[in-house]
Scaffold this motif. Structure first.
Motif, mmCIF file in Angstrom:
data_model
loop_
_atom_site.group_PDB
_atom_site.id
_atom_site.type_symbol
_atom_site.label_atom_id
_atom_site.label_comp_id
_atom_site.label_asym_id
_atom_site.label_seq_id
_atom_site.Cartn_x
_atom_site.Cartn_y
_atom_site.Cartn_z
ATOM 1 N N ALA A 145 0.742 -0.921 -0.014
ATOM 2 C CA ALA A 145 -0.125 -0.017 0.043
ATOM 3 C C ALA A 145 0.570 1.229 0.240
ATOM 4 C CB ALA A 145 -0.932 0.339 1.057
ATOM 5 N N LEU A 146 2.185 1.334 0.788
ATOM 6 C CA LEU A 146 2.720 2.664 1.263
ATOM 7 C C LEU A 146 3.384 2.545 -0.510
ATOM 8 C CD1 LEU A 146 4.687 1.823 4.586
ATOM 9 C CD2 LEU A 146 2.865 3.987 4.140
ATOM 10 N N ALA A 147 3.964 1.377 -1.022
ATOM 11 C CA ALA A 147 4.928 1.729 -2.802
ATOM 12 C C ALA A 147 3.349 1.731 -3.353
ATOM 13 C CB ALA A 147 5.089 0.617 -3.108
ATOM 14 N N SER A 148 2.676 1.427 -3.260
ATOM 15 C CA SER A 148 1.392 1.813 -4.045
ATOM 16 C C SER A 148 1.770 3.704 -4.221
ATOM 17 C CB SER A 148 -0.278 1.096 -4.174
ATOM 18 O OG SER A 148 -0.013 0.039 -3.910
ATOM 19 N N HIS A 149 1.383 4.374 -3.367
ATOM 20 C CA HIS A 149 1.195 5.876 -2.969
ATOM 21 C C HIS A 149 2.202 6.515 -4.159
ATOM 22 C CE1 HIS A 149 -1.515 7.263 -0.042
ATOM 23 N NE2 HIS A 149 -1.866 5.768 0.403
ATOM 24 N N THR A 150 3.434 5.775 -4.382
ATOM 25 C CA THR A 150 4.427 6.842 -4.975
ATOM 26 C C THR A 150 4.044 6.262 -6.138
ATOM 27 O OG1 THR A 150 6.076 4.688 -5.001
ATOM 28 C CG2 THR A 150 5.907 5.904 -2.706
ATOM 29 N N VAL A 151 4.000 5.435 -6.863
ATOM 30 C CA VAL A 151 3.263 5.259 -8.122
ATOM 31 C C VAL A 151 2.427 6.341 -9.120
ATOM 32 C CG1 VAL A 151 1.963 3.083 -10.124
ATOM 33 C CG2 VAL A 151 2.835 2.822 -8.085
ATOM 34 N N ALA A 152 3.609 6.890 -10.035
ATOM 35 C CA ALA A 152 2.648 8.249 -10.406
ATOM 36 C C ALA A 152 2.084 8.906 -9.972
ATOM 37 C CB ALA A 152 2.406 7.449 -12.136
ATOM 38 N N SER A 153 0.879 9.060 -10.596
ATOM 39 C CA SER A 153 -0.335 10.587 -10.756
ATOM 40 C C SER A 153 -1.400 9.241 -10.164
ATOM 41 C CB SER A 153 -0.632 11.251 -12.120
ATOM 42 O OG SER A 153 -1.250 9.925 -12.772
ATOM 43 N N PRO A 154 -2.463 9.516 -9.692
ATOM 44 C CA PRO A 154 -3.316 9.580 -9.416
ATOM 45 C C PRO A 154 -4.393 8.661 -10.654
ATOM 46 C CG PRO A 154 -3.918 11.715 -8.244
ATOM 47 C CD PRO A 154 -1.864 11.426 -9.068
ATOM 48 N N THR A 195 14.067 12.043 -8.907
ATOM 49 C CA THR A 195 14.132 12.792 -8.802
ATOM 50 C C THR A 195 13.840 14.273 -8.531
ATOM 51 O OG1 THR A 195 13.638 12.906 -11.185
ATOM 52 C CG2 THR A 195 15.703 12.453 -10.879
ATOM 53 N N ARG A 196 11.936 14.244 -8.343
ATOM 54 C CA ARG A 196 11.149 15.105 -7.838
ATOM 55 C C ARG A 196 9.822 13.613 -7.342
ATOM 56 N NH1 ARG A 196 7.571 16.167 -13.721
ATOM 57 N NH2 ARG A 196 7.308 13.898 -13.868
ATOM 58 N N ASN A 197 9.234 14.708 -6.670
ATOM 59 C CA ASN A 197 8.328 13.928 -6.068
ATOM 60 C C ASN A 197 7.378 13.185 -6.409
ATOM 61 O OD1 ASN A 197 8.778 14.897 -2.943
ATOM 62 N ND2 ASN A 197 8.200 16.840 -3.469
ATOM 63 N N ALA A 198 6.746 13.658 -7.045
ATOM 64 C CA ALA A 198 5.448 12.593 -8.242
ATOM 65 C C ALA A 198 5.983 12.506 -9.447
ATOM 66 C CB ALA A 198 3.930 13.500 -8.287
ATOM 67 N N MET A 199 5.115 11.804 -10.599
ATOM 68 C CA MET A 199 5.363 11.167 -12.123
ATOM 69 C C MET A 199 7.037 10.779 -11.657
ATOM 70 S SD MET A 199 2.244 10.958 -13.161
ATOM 71 C CE MET A 199 2.636 11.467 -14.827
ATOM 72 N N VAL A 200 7.377 9.876 -11.302
ATOM 73 C CA VAL A 200 9.055 10.117 -11.344
ATOM 74 C C VAL A 200 9.061 8.553 -11.379
ATOM 75 C CG1 VAL A 200 9.351 9.996 -8.975
ATOM 76 C CG2 VAL A 200 11.284 10.940 -10.854
ATOM 77 N N ILE A 201 10.624 8.105 -12.489
ATOM 78 C CA ILE A 201 10.644 6.520 -11.807
ATOM 79 C C ILE A 201 11.969 5.769 -10.995
ATOM 80 C CG2 ILE A 201 11.974 4.974 -13.515
ATOM 81 C CD1 ILE A 201 11.472 6.041 -15.566
ATOM 82 N N ALA A 202 11.961 5.891 -10.743
ATOM 83 C CA ALA A 202 12.392 5.828 -8.772
ATOM 84 C C ALA A 202 14.464 5.327 -9.496
ATOM 85 C CB ALA A 202 13.039 4.158 -7.989
ATOM 86 N N VAL A 203 14.877 6.404 -8.702
ATOM 87 C CA VAL A 203 16.293 6.379 -8.587
ATOM 88 C C VAL A 203 16.797 4.924 -8.200
ATOM 89 C CG1 VAL A 203 18.344 7.962 -8.358
ATOM 90 C CG2 VAL A 203 16.592 8.644 -8.582
ATOM 91 N N CYS A 204 16.168 5.028 -7.098
ATOM 92 C CA CYS A 204 16.323 3.527 -6.665
ATOM 93 C C CYS A 204 15.033 3.567 -4.537
ATOM 94 C CB CYS A 204 17.563 3.828 -5.348
ATOM 95 S SG CYS A 204 18.430 5.017 -4.273
ATOM 96 N N ALA A 205 14.617 2.472 -4.669
ATOM 97 C CA ALA A 205 13.635 2.143 -3.923
ATOM 98 C C ALA A 205 14.190 0.826 -2.559
ATOM 99 C CB ALA A 205 12.545 2.059 -4.218
#
Length: 295
Positions: A87-96, A178-188
């Motif tokens: 659920a936490l990871a889902s929050h970081t996926v792209a946009s609503p 590289t920003r807070n939303a709509m971004v591919i992970a640099v690392c996770a």
């Protein structure tokens, strides 16, 4: 490009058997990007959106069966207690908008090391249910990733669901972008404490050719918790334990330099995330234990 649109799961399996190169599309959040940028031009697209069961989930006594197309939004809203890390990871996926369309099956099918769901799936210790006209099989998540954007599925197989153990302890997820939303992970980084078995599992994304676990870090932490009696006492962890855990997690990485970040930065960031998420999960565990003792 031909568009195949089966009305049932059986029809989908038959279509995939007849056209093994057909690319499944449900949310389309990965596939359409590749097509729009002309990075991929499949001969067939296999549309799975008419197959309702792929968007359903079932909570059992010990596990959650999550359909391959269950949107991230539904995981966030309905499965936070059972699958907190995911659920936490889902929050970081792209946009609503993308969270309303994309699902875990897409991340697994693409098998990109940067997929946001992978660290949480590894930390939870799930199994991937795949099927073809030849039959069904369960692939442990540890065996699923076999190379850069390659998974253990056969050409005629489709992902039907993911079976995840219900959380028996705290879980956390952290991502650098590289920003807070709509971004591919640099690392996770994802971590899950499993008090019932007194084990620890982790998941690292975008810091190796495939999503990986920090197995030495897991073994070290599990041993430190056991030998120090921390599972019973729920005492504060010594800073030396957190530091060693972070160093071992960083050492599990095998990153590259690219436009999003250097290999050196990725190793450093994974270590920082490992230390922080360990702190968050352990404080949550301590709080739960204190509450249980007062009840």
């Amino acid at each position: 490009m031909d568009f195949l649109r089966p009305a049932s799961w059986e029809e989908a399996l038959a279509a995939k058997a007849e056209h093994p190169t057909a690319v499944p599309i449900a949310g389309g959040t990965d596939v359409m990007v590749e097509i729009n940028f002309d990075h991929r031009r499949p001969e067939y697209l296999l549309d799975l959106n008419r197959i309702g069961e792929l968007s359903e989930w079932e909570v059992g006594e010990k596990t959650v069966r999550l359909g391959a197309s269950v949107p991230y939004t539904q995981i966030m809203e309905n499965l936070r207690a059972e699958l907190p890390g995911l659920a936490l990871a889902s929050h970081t996926v792209a946009s609503p908008q993308i969270r309303n369309r994309g699902g875990v099956g897409g991340n697994l099918g693409t098998a990109s090391p940067a997929g946001d769901a992978h660290p949480a799936l590894l930390a939870a210790g799930c199994e991937v249910e795949v099927e073809s006209v030849r039959g069904r099989r369960m692939i442990p998540i540890d065996d699923f990733y076999v190379g850069v954007k390659r998974n253990a599925m056969e050409p005629d197989e489709l992902i039907r669901s993911v079976h995840l153990p219900k959380a028996d302890g705290p879980q956390q997820f952290s991502k650098v972008g590289t920003r807070n939303a709509m971004v591919i992970a640099v690392c996770a980084f994802g971590i899950a404490l499993h008090p019932e078995t007194r084990t620890v599992r982790t998941g690292i994304g975008s810091a190796a050719p495939t999503p990986v676990r920090a197995r030495e870090a897991e073994d070290f932490l599990a041993a430190a918790l056991e030998e120090g009696g921390f599972w019973e006492s729920a005492g504060a962890l010594p800073p030396s334990v957190a530091k060693q855990f972070a160093q071992l997690a960083s050492g599990a990485c095998n990153p590259i330099d690219d436009v999003r970040g250097s290999a050196k930065y990725r190793r450093h960031a994974v270590g920082i995330m490992a230390r922080r998420t360990l702190g968050w999960t352990w404080e949550s565990y301590r709080g739960n234990e204190r509450s249980a003792q007062c009840a």
